[in-house]
Enzyme design. Structure first.
Site, mmCIF file in Angstrom:
data_model
loop_
_atom_site.group_PDB
_atom_site.id
_atom_site.type_symbol
_atom_site.label_atom_id
_atom_site.label_comp_id
_atom_site.label_asym_id
_atom_site.label_seq_id
_atom_site.Cartn_x
_atom_site.Cartn_y
_atom_site.Cartn_z
ATOM 1 N N ASP A 104 0.979 -1.173 0.082
ATOM 2 C CA ASP A 104 0.077 0.076 0.127
ATOM 3 C C ASP A 104 0.920 1.343 -0.206
ATOM 4 O O ASP A 104 1.987 1.174 0.026
ATOM 5 C CB ASP A 104 -1.080 -0.132 1.329
ATOM 6 C CG ASP A 104 -0.230 0.078 2.573
ATOM 7 O OD1 ASP A 104 0.587 0.958 2.735
ATOM 8 O OD2 ASP A 104 -0.702 -0.722 3.497
ATOM 9 N N HIS A 171 8.174 -5.951 -1.302
ATOM 10 C CA HIS A 171 7.370 -6.567 -1.931
ATOM 11 C C HIS A 171 6.567 -5.789 -3.171
ATOM 12 O O HIS A 171 5.407 -6.044 -3.752
ATOM 13 C CB HIS A 171 6.342 -7.124 -1.217
ATOM 14 C CG HIS A 171 6.997 -8.448 -0.069
ATOM 15 N ND1 HIS A 171 6.184 -8.695 0.824
ATOM 16 C CD2 HIS A 171 8.206 -8.995 -0.467
ATOM 17 C CE1 HIS A 171 7.136 -9.545 1.308
ATOM 18 N NE2 HIS A 171 8.080 -9.748 0.757
ATOM 19 N N THR A 244 4.254 -7.410 11.922
ATOM 20 C CA THR A 244 4.433 -8.353 10.914
ATOM 21 C C THR A 244 4.832 -9.789 11.575
ATOM 22 O O THR A 244 5.517 -9.831 12.742
ATOM 23 C CB THR A 244 5.758 -8.043 9.971
ATOM 24 O OG1 THR A 244 6.088 -9.371 9.216
ATOM 25 C CG2 THR A 244 7.038 -7.816 10.859
HETATM 26 P P1 NAD Z 1 0.773 -11.003 8.435
HETATM 27 O O1 NAD Z 1 -0.622 -10.865 8.046
HETATM 28 O O2 NAD Z 1 1.486 -12.171 8.337
HETATM 29 O O3 NAD Z 1 1.027 -10.568 10.012
HETATM 30 C C1 NAD Z 1 0.390 -9.176 10.281
HETATM 31 C C2 NAD Z 1 0.786 -9.075 11.766
HETATM 32 O O4 NAD Z 1 0.286 -7.887 12.203
HETATM 33 C C3 NAD Z 1 0.295 -10.051 12.625
HETATM 34 O O5 NAD Z 1 1.526 -10.300 13.613
HETATM 35 C C4 NAD Z 1 -0.737 -9.067 13.719
HETATM 36 O O6 NAD Z 1 -0.737 -9.676 15.040
HETATM 37 C C5 NAD Z 1 -0.103 -7.694 13.576
HETATM 38 N N1 NAD Z 1 -1.462 -6.898 13.610
HETATM 39 C C6 NAD Z 1 -2.525 -6.911 13.450
HETATM 40 N N2 NAD Z 1 -3.112 -5.635 14.013
HETATM 41 C C7 NAD Z 1 -2.146 -4.833 14.361
HETATM 42 C C8 NAD Z 1 -1.842 -3.619 14.836
HETATM 43 N N3 NAD Z 1 -2.945 -2.837 15.038
HETATM 44 N N4 NAD Z 1 -0.764 -2.970 15.105
HETATM 45 C C9 NAD Z 1 0.442 -3.814 14.968
HETATM 46 N N5 NAD Z 1 0.312 -5.250 14.595
HETATM 47 C C10 NAD Z 1 -0.700 -5.464 14.175
HETATM 48 O O7 NAD Z 1 1.534 -9.688 7.644
HETATM 49 P P2 NAD Z 1 3.109 -9.845 7.020
HETATM 50 O O8 NAD Z 1 3.795 -10.261 8.074
HETATM 51 O O9 NAD Z 1 3.026 -8.424 6.616
HETATM 52 O O10 NAD Z 1 3.029 -10.837 5.933
HETATM 53 C C11 NAD Z 1 1.855 -10.841 5.034
HETATM 54 C C12 NAD Z 1 2.282 -10.700 3.491
HETATM 55 O O11 NAD Z 1 1.029 -9.917 2.918
HETATM 56 C C13 NAD Z 1 3.380 -9.604 3.267
HETATM 57 O O12 NAD Z 1 4.060 -10.157 2.222
HETATM 58 C C14 NAD Z 1 2.609 -8.369 2.644
HETATM 59 O O13 NAD Z 1 3.217 -7.851 1.384
HETATM 60 C C15 NAD Z 1 1.168 -8.728 2.376
HETATM 61 N N6 NAD Z 1 0.170 -7.880 2.501
HETATM 62 C C16 NAD Z 1 0.294 -6.601 2.368
HETATM 63 C C17 NAD Z 1 -0.702 -5.651 2.941
HETATM 64 C C18 NAD Z 1 -0.677 -4.196 2.635
HETATM 65 O O14 NAD Z 1 0.272 -3.604 1.775
HETATM 66 N N7 NAD Z 1 -1.279 -3.521 3.535
HETATM 67 C C19 NAD Z 1 -1.896 -6.248 3.393
HETATM 68 C C20 NAD Z 1 -2.053 -7.632 3.287
HETATM 69 C C21 NAD Z 1 -0.788 -8.627 2.903
#
Ligand code: NAD
Ligand code: ZN
Length: 296
Positions: A104, A171, A244
């Site tokens: 994003d 990514h 993450t």
């Molecule tokens: P993940 O979904 O594996 O993990 C998300 C983490 O965020 C979890 O540990 C969760 O406990 C935590 N979380 C939830 N709410 C939170 C908050 N308010 N504050 C802080 N932490 C919070 O995500 P990831 O590790 O980024 O890996 C997923 C993959 O999916 C990545 O490669 C990413 O590129 C992609 N992705 C990106 C987006 C985006 O760009 N916004 C959205 C979804 C997935």
């Protein structure tokens, strides 16, 4: 019991080099769905079924339709307090590098809000001034550009400052596209008409089919991004991990670089992560609640 937030604040305050490493969780409070959490499903497809080169080869229309939906969802989201706090940290502190797994644009928009706030306080560092953010190359204005109107001046200055706080993207970006034929990359924000194959976005240079310029499951990371991020992490005294789970490799190994170089790890996340056993300081909480106090 140790005062964990105070310990983390002290570590960050005296560190010469800091890497901030973010994942989907930093955008959760903005309403962007994480892949694994609730709301991660679209039309009963799992992201793992759509975010692959095979899915795009099989049905590019369906994949573009999903990305169009995600772009529309992002347009309705705003950067949250965590994005702004990180932007402010980057703009006011030397030696800070931001590395994100997110596709994003909320870090950029958060940095713009931070720059605007700093400008209002008269604290926005000028381009080329001391400070790490300012030492990054600022986008150049073309020599023949028209002079800025008075009311455009501050906005342009803020945008230039915010650009210096741009993240290293492991990514890719949902607002960039890449040609499947000639490989040309472009910013791509136009609405996507995914009603048929014929209306999908095409390359301006060669007419080839464009694809979202993001890293899909099973693909290699953008050339240089991983190396630059890992080098910054290896040299950092603190790696601040935000939102993450640490399940997606090789990005997740960034933290090992800092540890290998003798640096400390601070983790901010309300849920369990792969880093919980190695974190020097573990702050259990939402990024938007924890970061303003931590980085302010
Ligand atoms: P993940 O979904 O594996 O993990 C998300 C983490 O965020 C979890 O540990 C969760 O406990 C935590 N979380 C939830 N709410 C939170 C908050 N308010 N504050 C802080 N932490 C919070 O995500 P990831 O590790 O980024 O890996 C997923 C993959 O999916 C990545 O490669 C990413 O590129 C992609 N992705 C990106 C987006 C985006 O760009 N916004 C959205 C979804 C997935
Ligand atoms: Zn092309």
């Amino acid at each position: 019991m140790a005062d964990e937030p105070a310990t983390a604040r002290a570590l960050l305050a005296r560190a010469a080099g800091v890497v901030v490493f973010t994942g989907a969780g930093v955008s959760a409070e903005s309403g962007v769905p994480t892949f694994r959490g609730p709301g991660g499903l679209w039309k009963a497809f799992r992201p793992e079924q759509l975010a692959t080169p095979e899915a795009f080869a099989r049905d590019p229309r369906l994949v573009w339709e999903w990305y169009g939906w995600r772009r529309d969802a992002l347009a309705a989201c705003r950067p949250n307090l965590a994005h702004v706090a990180i932007g402010r940290f980057l703009l006011t502190r030397a030696g800070v590098t931001l590395v994100t797994q997110n596709v994003d644009d909320l870090h950029e928009r958060g940095a713009l809000e931070a720059a605007t706030g700093l400008a209002r306080e008269g604290r926005l560092p000028a381009a080329g001034a001391a400070g790490d953010a300012a030492s990054r190359p600022a986008p150049e204005r073309g020599g023949g550009a028209a002079p800025l109107l008075d009311d455009e001046q501050p906005r342009a200055a803020n945008a230039a400052a915010a650009a210096r706080a741009a993240p290293i993207r492991l990514h890719g970006s949902i607002f960039h596209a890449r040609c499947t034929r000639c490989g040309a990359r472009t910013e791509h924000r136009a609405a996507v008409d995914a009603s048929s194959l014929a209306t999908l976005p095409r390359c301006g240079a060669c007419g080839g089919l464009l694809r979202p310029d993001v890293v899909w499951f099973g693909e290699v990371l953008p050339e240089g991004a991983l190396e630059t991020a890992f080098a910054a992490a290896a040299a950092a005294e603190v790696c601040l991990v935000v939102g993450t789970a640490g399940a997606v490799h090789p990005a997740a190994a960034l933290v090992d670089e800092t540890r290998g170089g003798g640096g400390r790890v601070v983790v901010v996340d309300p849920g369990e992560t792969a880093y919980d056993d190695v974190a020097d300081v573990r702050l259990w909480g939402a990024a938007g609640e924890v970061l303003p106090g931590l980085l302010g």
